[in-house]
Design a protein around this motif. Structure first.
Motif, PDB file in Angstrom:
ATOM      1  N   LEU A  96       0.904  -1.224  -0.050  1.00 43.83           N
ATOM      2  CA  LEU A  96      -0.060  -0.066  -0.054  1.00 43.83           C
ATOM      3  C   LEU A  96       0.976   1.315  -0.076  1.00 43.83           C
ATOM      4  O   LEU A  96       0.561   2.316  -0.475  1.00 43.83           O
ATOM      5  N   ASN A  97       2.072   1.177   0.604  1.00 46.74           N
ATOM      6  CA  ASN A  97       2.872   2.392   0.898  1.00 46.74           C
ATOM      7  C   ASN A  97       3.148   3.038  -0.401  1.00 46.74           C
ATOM      8  O   ASN A  97       3.237   4.595  -0.171  1.00 46.74           O
ATOM      9  N   PRO A  98       3.432   2.569  -1.657  1.00 48.60           N
ATOM     10  CA  PRO A  98       3.803   3.391  -2.924  1.00 48.60           C
ATOM     11  C   PRO A  98       2.529   3.992  -3.356  1.00 48.60           C
ATOM     12  O   PRO A  98       2.561   4.802  -4.290  1.00 48.60           O
ATOM     13  N   ILE A  99       1.305   3.757  -2.706  1.00 49.85           N
ATOM     14  CA  ILE A  99       0.062   4.206  -3.349  1.00 49.85           C
ATOM     15  C   ILE A  99      -0.217   5.501  -2.445  1.00 49.85           C
ATOM     16  O   ILE A  99      -0.715   6.586  -2.772  1.00 49.85           O
ATOM     17  N   HIS A 100      -0.769   5.095  -1.190  1.00 47.76           N
ATOM     18  CA  HIS A 100      -1.340   6.250  -0.365  1.00 47.76           C
ATOM     19  C   HIS A 100      -0.623   7.231   0.247  1.00 47.76           C
ATOM     20  O   HIS A 100       0.773   7.381  -0.034  1.00 47.76           O
ATOM     21  N   GLU A 101      -1.330   8.320   0.481  1.00 50.37           N
ATOM     22  CA  GLU A 101      -0.644   9.774   0.986  1.00 50.37           C
ATOM     23  C   GLU A 101       0.213  10.240  -0.126  1.00 50.37           C
ATOM     24  O   GLU A 101       1.368  10.747   0.071  1.00 50.37           O
ATOM     25  N   GLY A 102      -0.158   9.766  -1.509  1.00 52.88           N
ATOM     26  CA  GLY A 102       0.643  10.609  -2.708  1.00 52.88           C
ATOM     27  C   GLY A 102       1.369   9.496  -3.183  1.00 52.88           C
ATOM     28  O   GLY A 102       2.289   9.110  -2.589  1.00 52.88           O
ATOM     29  N   THR A 103       0.967   8.874  -4.342  1.00 45.75           N
ATOM     30  CA  THR A 103       1.736   7.815  -4.969  1.00 45.75           C
ATOM     31  C   THR A 103       3.048   8.116  -5.166  1.00 45.75           C
ATOM     32  O   THR A 103       3.598   9.309  -5.133  1.00 45.75           O
ATOM     33  N   HIS A 104       3.952   7.202  -5.672  1.00 46.48           N
ATOM     34  CA  HIS A 104       5.336   7.334  -5.947  1.00 46.48           C
ATOM     35  C   HIS A 104       5.339   8.317  -7.034  1.00 46.48           C
ATOM     36  O   HIS A 104       6.430   9.184  -6.981  1.00 46.48           O
ATOM     37  N   GLY A 105       4.566   8.369  -8.097  1.00 41.81           N
ATOM     38  CA  GLY A 105       4.634   9.447  -9.235  1.00 41.81           C
ATOM     39  C   GLY A 105       4.199  10.852  -8.451  1.00 41.81           C
ATOM     40  O   GLY A 105       5.048  11.817  -8.845  1.00 41.81           O
ATOM     41  N   ILE A 106       3.437  10.976  -7.652  1.00 40.98           N
ATOM     42  CA  ILE A 106       3.102  12.286  -7.128  1.00 40.98           C
ATOM     43  C   ILE A 106       4.145  12.703  -6.120  1.00 40.98           C
ATOM     44  O   ILE A 106       4.467  13.936  -6.135  1.00 40.98           O
ATOM     45  N   GLN A 107       5.037  11.760  -5.630  1.00 42.56           N
ATOM     46  CA  GLN A 107       6.072  12.116  -4.645  1.00 42.56           C
ATOM     47  C   GLN A 107       7.276  12.710  -5.708  1.00 42.56           C
ATOM     48  O   GLN A 107       7.882  13.659  -5.245  1.00 42.56           O
ATOM     49  N   SER A 108       7.430  12.236  -6.858  1.00 43.34           N
ATOM     50  CA  SER A 108       8.525  12.627  -7.682  1.00 43.34           C
ATOM     51  C   SER A 108       8.024  13.849  -8.374  1.00 43.34           C
ATOM     52  O   SER A 108       9.095  14.510  -8.704  1.00 43.34           O
ATOM     53  N   LEU A 109       6.816  14.212  -8.389  1.00 45.81           N
ATOM     54  CA  LEU A 109       6.303  15.535  -8.994  1.00 45.81           C
ATOM     55  C   LEU A 109       6.492  16.652  -7.943  1.00 45.81           C
ATOM     56  O   LEU A 109       7.009  17.656  -8.373  1.00 45.81           O
ATOM     57  N   ASP A 110       6.304  16.020  -6.594  1.00 42.54           N
ATOM     58  CA  ASP A 110       6.499  17.210  -5.467  1.00 42.54           C
ATOM     59  C   ASP A 110       8.078  17.280  -5.383  1.00 42.54           C
ATOM     60  O   ASP A 110       8.391  18.413  -5.006  1.00 42.54           O
ATOM     61  N   LEU A 111       8.794  16.266  -5.642  1.00 42.01           N
ATOM     62  CA  LEU A 111      10.394  16.733  -5.440  1.00 42.01           C
ATOM     63  C   LEU A 111      10.851  17.595  -6.570  1.00 42.01           C
ATOM     64  O   LEU A 111      11.521  18.521  -6.392  1.00 42.01           O
ATOM     65  N   LEU A 112      10.724  17.006  -7.886  1.00 40.12           N
ATOM     66  CA  LEU A 112      11.262  17.439  -9.063  1.00 40.12           C
ATOM     67  C   LEU A 112      10.515  18.858  -9.388  1.00 40.12           C
ATOM     68  O   LEU A 112      11.114  19.954  -9.797  1.00 40.12           O
ATOM     69  N   GLY A 113       9.340  18.917  -9.339  1.00 38.19           N
ATOM     70  CA  GLY A 113       8.577  20.020  -9.651  1.00 38.19           C
ATOM     71  C   GLY A 113       8.081  21.137  -8.698  1.00 38.19           C
ATOM     72  O   GLY A 113       7.948  22.142  -8.980  1.00 38.19           O
ATOM     73  N   ARG A 114       8.686  20.804  -7.353  1.00 33.63           N
ATOM     74  CA  ARG A 114       8.515  21.846  -6.418  1.00 33.63           C
ATOM     75  C   ARG A 114       9.681  21.901  -5.551  1.00 33.63           C
ATOM     76  O   ARG A 114      10.309  22.991  -5.300  1.00 33.63           O
ATOM     77  N   LYS A 115      10.083  20.872  -4.858  1.00 35.34           N
ATOM     78  CA  LYS A 115      11.040  20.799  -3.663  1.00 35.34           C
ATOM     79  C   LYS A 115      12.501  21.525  -4.185  1.00 35.34           C
ATOM     80  O   LYS A 115      13.232  21.887  -3.447  1.00 35.34           O
TER      81      LYS A 115
END
Lengths: 605, 605
Positions: free
Chosen positions: A451-470
């Motif tokens: 479940l962990n790569p899915i909930h609270e923001g998927t793996h893909g969403i985390q990658s957008l957060d890192l590269l696109g924002r952070k």
């Protein structure tokens, strides 16, 4: 020292490793010199960890399999959860652990988040589903403690700290999972200052059960007339039962359970579809779920992200905990299971040897050790940044910690979700056919961890957060701060010389290349091509960061002898020899701004 | 051509891809020029594939979820399996598919193994558990057809072909899973030439049920007084019910079901613990399970390996099939599920787009396509080698095919087990939270597929088979033959020029490096250090081989236009750009004969 250390008798976490990471490496006892943590000492820290291990072992671990096999049921009226879950939650609350890390002014113990997270890891390792109820309650309480009014705190947070109420976070809807801009639940303002909510929420964990007297849902909704997209989202407290001014429970709110989702793992925690405002319950005689605005209108998502960031690190720690317990169980199995003979000694009449004597089994154990101890280090490092922020006596220190925590959060969520799941996969493999059966624990850990790569923001969403924002926000200050602290470790390792210096060179080469590539990614303004590689970026960055965590742990070993330190050094070597080089082809792809996926067309599939 | 091709309406396999691989690439129709297959034509091949797709869709797919949710139960007397399984097996047998690839002299259809495997993939994609009963029966019948007496064939094989009996392979014991040398089941010779078996077997699939009139167990056991280890293992037919000379069913044999194993996936097929010779049933009034020796005493393992090799390729094809159906389902989902907006167009009031429009979703789909179409190609290529061996008119041709099949078998088993499982992981991820629920299919495919790196020889066992046997035996002739055929493809690609030539250079560089490293691995006689890296070797070799498969598919596209070929080319590019470079750090580890796992000590964990 050649016999297994006593700490390994627990198959939840290794206390020896926790002690090493908390004190020998992160020097957590030094936090107690700060005013904010001055009431504490290593003694109180240790007592909390002892308590957590005991409660997790006694109340959470024993029903882990049962809560998987007998998942919650819904008869159309009521949700039934096995009794052991309530006993566990009560034991947790009775020990005053819900407020472990909260301010003492709110009745909390004001412990470092790092200790609270380490303690929480025992519960997640023992039973991630039951621990999920607790995690959501804590995150909910923390959000309200920060953004709620004192009246909201009295009415909702204090009962959560006492264990009488529990909490949820209700963001997603059927048509709005990753895309929160598209939520449709609406909140209509009432003359008395409350709101009435109408709509439906999906994937809401712990939002229906009889485990606590009341459930405090934190719900994202749109106030009609507000701006479109995420800028028009507000946050509401929508309790299952209304709460009187004296704290007494009142009418049932207009929230209906439309159904339970049935998951591959983490089956012990209810996951719900909720309908608001259907009118089946009519508080005050009118339909609509009564909600109380948190903070200001239209700022709900920023408040929720406070909870989300905490939840994301909580997810990362949960993934570590599942990986860790799977590692220890497969280690125990490998020491006890005789099978086969050494590759160079094939006398078929000789006794079979324990499988840990086979190099490939040690490889699978060593990989798990590298993943779970590296992942634990990453999570504890992040938690310590929270503590530095909480106790900083200068804005500069607080800001530096905040920058670093911001950029590390998507990694802290995603890296363990990927690699501690990989650890569980190896734990199954070490067990062979037995690992594939429900008679052993590891197949459940694998299912739970997926479940962990899915909930609270998927793996893909985390990658957008890192590269696109952070990485880009504040003019790249987050990446610069991460580079600064990595540089400190590299410099220290070079001063230490020998193997540490050699590993530092390998880390530094990758880090410098990543920084160069990061600059080039956006240089020509082709954002699509850059972002098409965001997951590759996240994964490369994650592995480099965990290599840095391992280098820190290696340095913390100093020149101490003994099995424990020899094992740490070997795991660090493993990470640098086997794992870190995986980033080279990833960095090549990033340097080339690979367009393979971007250029692929729907009609070509 | 921009609309989805009709073939995609089936979410089992893509018939368009099968046709491409079988005819445009592997030119399977040319097999019919050989005497052995002269009765066939592409028309009969197509008719068989049509039939398999229809039966799989009609009888196997519909109960896939049900057989997972309602797994077989054992009340102490009888095993109950849901009715749909028997209906499916009867439909399979009634269509005369069990003998698809068997000699016509035995009543088989004498179809190419390649066609039989392709047809079988439909059933595995539809329901891998129910298909498992069939797969074991076919493998059992093939073994007996080759090594059994004509009387054994009449008594046991013909009823299996007719679907009245089913088959199992009973190798493992509790203390002897990977280490077959350590089996303890003993077979005592009787004056009448039969044997009586005593002992226990573990992990035996399909060994108890009421789905067929009888169950033909092929059991490994030791005849007392034989040589120790694997050289003392014999093979026996041990039927559930004795069979009279006229084929009538007689007494119940002395085999008792001690219990069922409960697995994470593949729950629909019984997995048993069997006790032989407990005396609860007493054929002829005496305890001991009646067994009939197959072939000569003490040569049982070599016979069983005939079945094992077939079963290993069957496992690989099963893994491909699960990966393939998960891919098609996630593709369908990605085309239908609206969520989010393009990265460069963030107007929150615009309609959401199907997630396939997001580059990262296309990345996850393209990776799946590369894994499952590459894996399918690997399996079909291996099956075609079987057919070349069966129909060869020269010993040289037969031997070359056999050498190549031998060295590719551990890869054909392990590569899809690893990477088509990775495809299922991505299929879940494409589905987001929905993919984690049992409402959708992909979580079950993931659980089902996780068995494949374990059974029929674990991933580690495959690596020992490849590096410790297949690469070195016959003076390295297998590796040389593989090098020869790879060289042919490389040469053809260079002749084709352009992109193919460029990819050929990349493939050739890795292959040549692998060959060099292989020679060096054993150069100084440190077998322990060499074999400690066997899994790295297996994985690097597997990825290089599948790159070669992809280069062949790329060449088979020729210069044809259209969406299908564009997709093939893009998937080949993906494999060469993203996957093949993963082998570089693996080759580095092999070149260094990495000792990290070997040097790790038990006490350091």
């Amino acid at each position: 020292m050649s016999s297994p250390s006593p700490a390994l008798k627990s198959t939840l976490l290794s206390r020896r490793d926790l002690d090493f990471q908390l004190y020998e490496w992160l020097r957590l006892d030094e936090l107690t010199r700060r005013d904010y943590f001055a009431e504490h000492s290593r003694d109180t820290f240790d007592a909390v960890l002892d308590l957590c291990e005991q409660l997790a072992t006694r109340y959470f671990a024993p029903h882990n399999k049962k809560s998987d096999a007998e998942e919650p049921t819904f008869d159309g009226e009521k949700v039934t959860v096995i009794d052991e879950v309530k006993q566990a939650l009560d034991a947790f609350a009775d020990a005053d652990l819900i407020g472990m890390a909260m301010d003492s002014s709110l009745g909390g113990a004001q412990l470092p988040t790092t200790i609270a997270q380490a303690g929480f890891a025992y519960f997640a390792a023992a039973n991630v589903s039951t621990a999920g109820y607790v995690m959501l309650t804590i995150a909910n309480a923390n959000l309200l403690a920060r953004f709620g009014t004192s009246e909201q705190i009295d009415r909702f947070v204090r009962p959560m700290l006492a264990g009488r109420f529990s909490g949820t976070m209700a963001l997603s809807e059927t048509q709005a999972g990753s895309s929160l801009a598209d939520i449709l639940t609406r909140a209509e303002p009432q003359p008395d200052g409350t709101y009435r909510l109408f709509g439906s929420k999906m994937w809401i964990s712990a939002a229906e059960h009889e485990l606590t007297d009341n459930i405090v849902n934190l719900v994202l909704a749109k106030i009609p007339g507000g701006p479109p997209g995420t800028k028009g989202i507000s946050l509401f407290i929508v309790p299952k039962y209304l709460v009187g001014e004296d704290g007494s429970l009142g009418e049932r709110n207009d929230i209906v359970l439309a159904g339970l989702n049935h998951k591959m793992g983490q089956r012990g925690i209810t996951n719900t579809v909720l309908n608001f405002g259907e009118g089946r319950f009519r508080p005050g005689g009118r339909p609509g779920a009564v909600g109380y605005l948190v903070g200001e209108p239209h700022r709900g998502l920023s408040y929720m992200f406070h909870m989300m960031n905490e939840a994301r690190l909580g997810v990362g720690m949960g993934a570590v905990a599942l990986g860790y317990t799977g590692y220890l169980k497969s280690l125990q199995y490998a020491r006890q299971r005789p099978q086969g003979r050494p590759i160079t000694a094939k006398d078929p009449t000789a006794a079979q040897v324990p499988i840990i004597e086979h190099a490939d089994v040690r490889r699978m154990l060593l990989a798990q050790k590298a993943y779970v101890e590296g992942g634990l280090g990453l999570q504890l490092y992040c938690a310590r940044l929270v503590d530095i922020g909480r106790s900083a006596d200068s804005d500069a220190e607080r800001q530096a910690a905040s920058l670093l925590l911001d950029i590390l959060t998507p990694i802290g969520k995603s890296w363990p979700s990927q690699w501690c799941l990989a650890a569980n996969d190896l734990a199954i493999q070490v067990h062979g056919g037995y690992g594939y059966t429900r008679e052993y624990d590891v197949e459940q850990h694998y299912r739970d961890n997926r479940l962990n790569p899915i909930h609270e923001g998927t793996h893909g969403i985390q990658s957008l957060d890192l590269l696109g924002r952070k990485v880009t926000q504040h003019g790249g200050a987050g990446l610069a701060e991460l580079g600064r602290v990595i540089g400190e470790t590299v410099a220290a390792a070079r001063r230490a010389g020998g193997e540490a210096a050699e590993l530092a060179d390998r880390l530094d080469a990758r880090w410098q290349r990543l920084v160069t590539i990061t600059g080039e990614l956006f240089a020509d303004g082709d954002i699509e091509a850059a972002m098409a590689n965001s997951v590759t970026y996240l994964e490369a960055c994650g592995h480099i960061v965990v290599a840095w965590i391992w280098l820190q742990q290696l340095l913390a070993c100093g020149d101490r002898d003994g099995d424990f330190y020899a094992g740490k050094r070997q795991a660090a070597r493993y990470f640098f020899r086997v794992e870190l080089p995986r980033t080279d082809p990833q960095l090549d792809l990033l340097a080339a701004r690979d367009r393979t996926a971007l250029d692929m067309r729907d009609s070509w599939f």
